[in-house]
Design a protein around this motif. Sequence first.
Motif: not given
Lengths: 307, 307
Positions: B41, B45, B243, B268-269, B272, B281, B286
Motif C-alpha cells: 500500500n 500510494v 498512506a 494524505l491519510s 486514503a 487516495f 488530499y
Amino acid sequence: MIVTVTLNPALDLTYAVDALVPYGTHRVATVAERPGGKGLNVARVLHQLGEPVLATGLLGGATGTRVAELLRHEGVRSGFVRIGGETRRTVAVVDGSDATGFWEPGPTITPAEWALFLAEFRELLGPATVVTLSGSLPPGVPLDAYAVLIAHAKRAGVPTLLDTSGPALRHGLLAAPAMAKPNAEELAALAPGPVVAAARALATGPVVVSRGAAGLVAVAHDEVWECAPPVPVDGNPTGAGDACVAALSRGLRDHTPWPELLADAVALSAAAVAAPVAGAFDPEVYRQTRAAIPASASGGSRVRTHR
Amino acid sequence: MIVTVTLNPALDLTYAVDALVPYGTHRVATVAERPGGKGLNVARVLHQLGEPVLATGLLGGATGTRVAELLRHEGVRSGFVRIGGETRRTVAVVDGSDATGFWEPGPTITPAEWALFLAEFRELLGPATVVTLSGSLPPGVPLDAYAVLIAHAKRAGVPTLLDTSGPALRHGLLAAPAMAKPNAEELAALAPGPVVAAARALATGPVVVSRGAAGLVAVAHDEVWECAPPVPVDGNPTGAGDACVAALSRGLRDHTPWPELLADAVALSAAAVAAPVAGAFDPEVYRQTRAAIPASASGGSRVRTHR
C-alpha cells in the motif's frame, strides 16, 4: 486414453476456521488447495484407478497456472488451452458445524479462445478412447458447446459421456452422446415426472440417473437397470457423481455390460463419499462395496431388467 | 528512490455478495483482486504521488506471481525475492451490511530464503533514499528481522521508517530507525500509559503515533507535535496508516520540518480514507485537506510544540 473436458474449472480453496462469525475477521488455521470442477475430479479418480487419462479444457491467469500445477503434482496429465481471463476460485469456509461457500464467477471466453479449444479438442480425439464432458459452461461459450464437441467426437468414432445440467444438458442431449449422467434433480429440472419416462423424453441414447444414496438407474433403449449401494456410506457426497462418471467412462471404453457397469459405478461413488475430498476415493471401501454387489443380473442383487 | 519492504505480502480478494448467509452457498457477484500487505500500500500510494519507488519483499507461488503482476499493471516497480512457499491470500466478503474477513496464514520462510533477501536488500540500499519497513513478519523470519535491516541501512546511510507491531516493533526499535509509526493501540500494547511517555520509553528516535480521526502525534527528541484533520472524513480507514507512512517517508527523504510533514501525512491519510480501497487516495481530498491545515507551527493550526 480417456479425455476429460472441463470448460469451467476452478481452484477450490477450503479454509478451516474455529467458528464462522458473521462480520468478524478470521485467522484461517489451514488452507487446502485443490483442482476443482467436475471434469477434473473425473480425471483425478481415473488417475487414481491407474487409467490413462488426459484432462483438457480452459485455464487462465495465475489461478489457472496453479490448477495446472496441482494436477501435475498429482501426476494427472493435462493439456489445457490458455485463456486471457482468470480461472475462478471457490472458497469453502469450514468450521465445526458446517461449510459456507463462496463461488467466484467464471471468466468470459472469447470466440477466438473457443475456436482454439475446438482445434485442440479435435487433435485430442486421435488418441482418445472416450471423452467425458462435465460441468457448467463458462460465459461466452455457446449453449450448444457440448453438442458441437459430441458431434466432432462422433465423426472421429469416439464415444462421449455427458454430465451437465440445464440448457447445456438439453442442447447436449440433442447431439446424442453415447451416455448421459444427470442426477435426479438435474433430470427433473428439464423433464418432470418419473425418471424412466423423463430420461426417454429427453434422450435417444442411454441415460444413467444418479439418486444419491438410492443409487443409479440406467435407462437404455429397451431396458432399465437399477443398482444401489448395499449399505449406506457416511461422508462427503461432493464428487460422488464425478467418481460415477469415471467408472462409466471406463466401462464405455471396455463395453462393460450394464450389471457390472452399474455395480462398478455404485461402488466407486460410495468410495468417493468415503473419501474426505472430491476427486478421490477410498480404495478399501471401493473393493468392499464392489464385492458386496453381485456382478450379474441373475445374482440376486438389486439389479433388475425391464423390457 | 524509496524502497518499501513487505515481508508478508498478500493477494487481497474482495467478494461482493448479496447477503452473507452462514452455512449457505454464495454466488460472488464481483471479485476485486489487489496487491495486499501494508508495504505494498505504501508503494502504491507513493507511485500515485509520482514518487520513484521500488517494492521489495518475499513472494512465492502462483499467488505471489499474481501479486507481482498486479503491481506491474499499476506501474509500480518491484523486485521481490521468490520463495518456495505460497504467498497468502486474504478474502473480504462484503454485503450490504459489513465485511467478513478470512486471513490465510503466511508461508514459512527458510533460512536460505531470508539470507537471499538480505543480500538483495543490501543491493537495493545503493540507490535507496529511504527504506520503509511495514507489517508483520512471516513465520521463519527472525523476530529481530527489522532490526537487522535497519542496521544494514544505517551502515549504508539510508534512513528507515518502521511500521509494525508487537515483538517485531519492540525488537526493531532497539536498532533505532530514523522514524517509527505505530498506531495508538500498537504503542499501548508495548508500553501502556500516555502516548508521549510510552513513545519515549520505547524509542530513542522520533515516533509518529497515528490515532485515527484524532490525527497524529509526533514525539521527537525534545519536542511533541500534533496535527489532526480539520474535518472528519467518511470512508474506509484501511490503508490510511500506509498512506501516512508514504507521506512520512517522502518527508524523511526531503528533511521536511515537522509541521509541514505532519500536515502532509494527515492530509494524505484523510485522502486514503476517502478512497474506496487501501493503497489509493483521493487526490481532491488530499489537496483540500492539505490546504485547510496551516503549514507552519505558528499558523494557528492544532500543531503545537512542547519543550
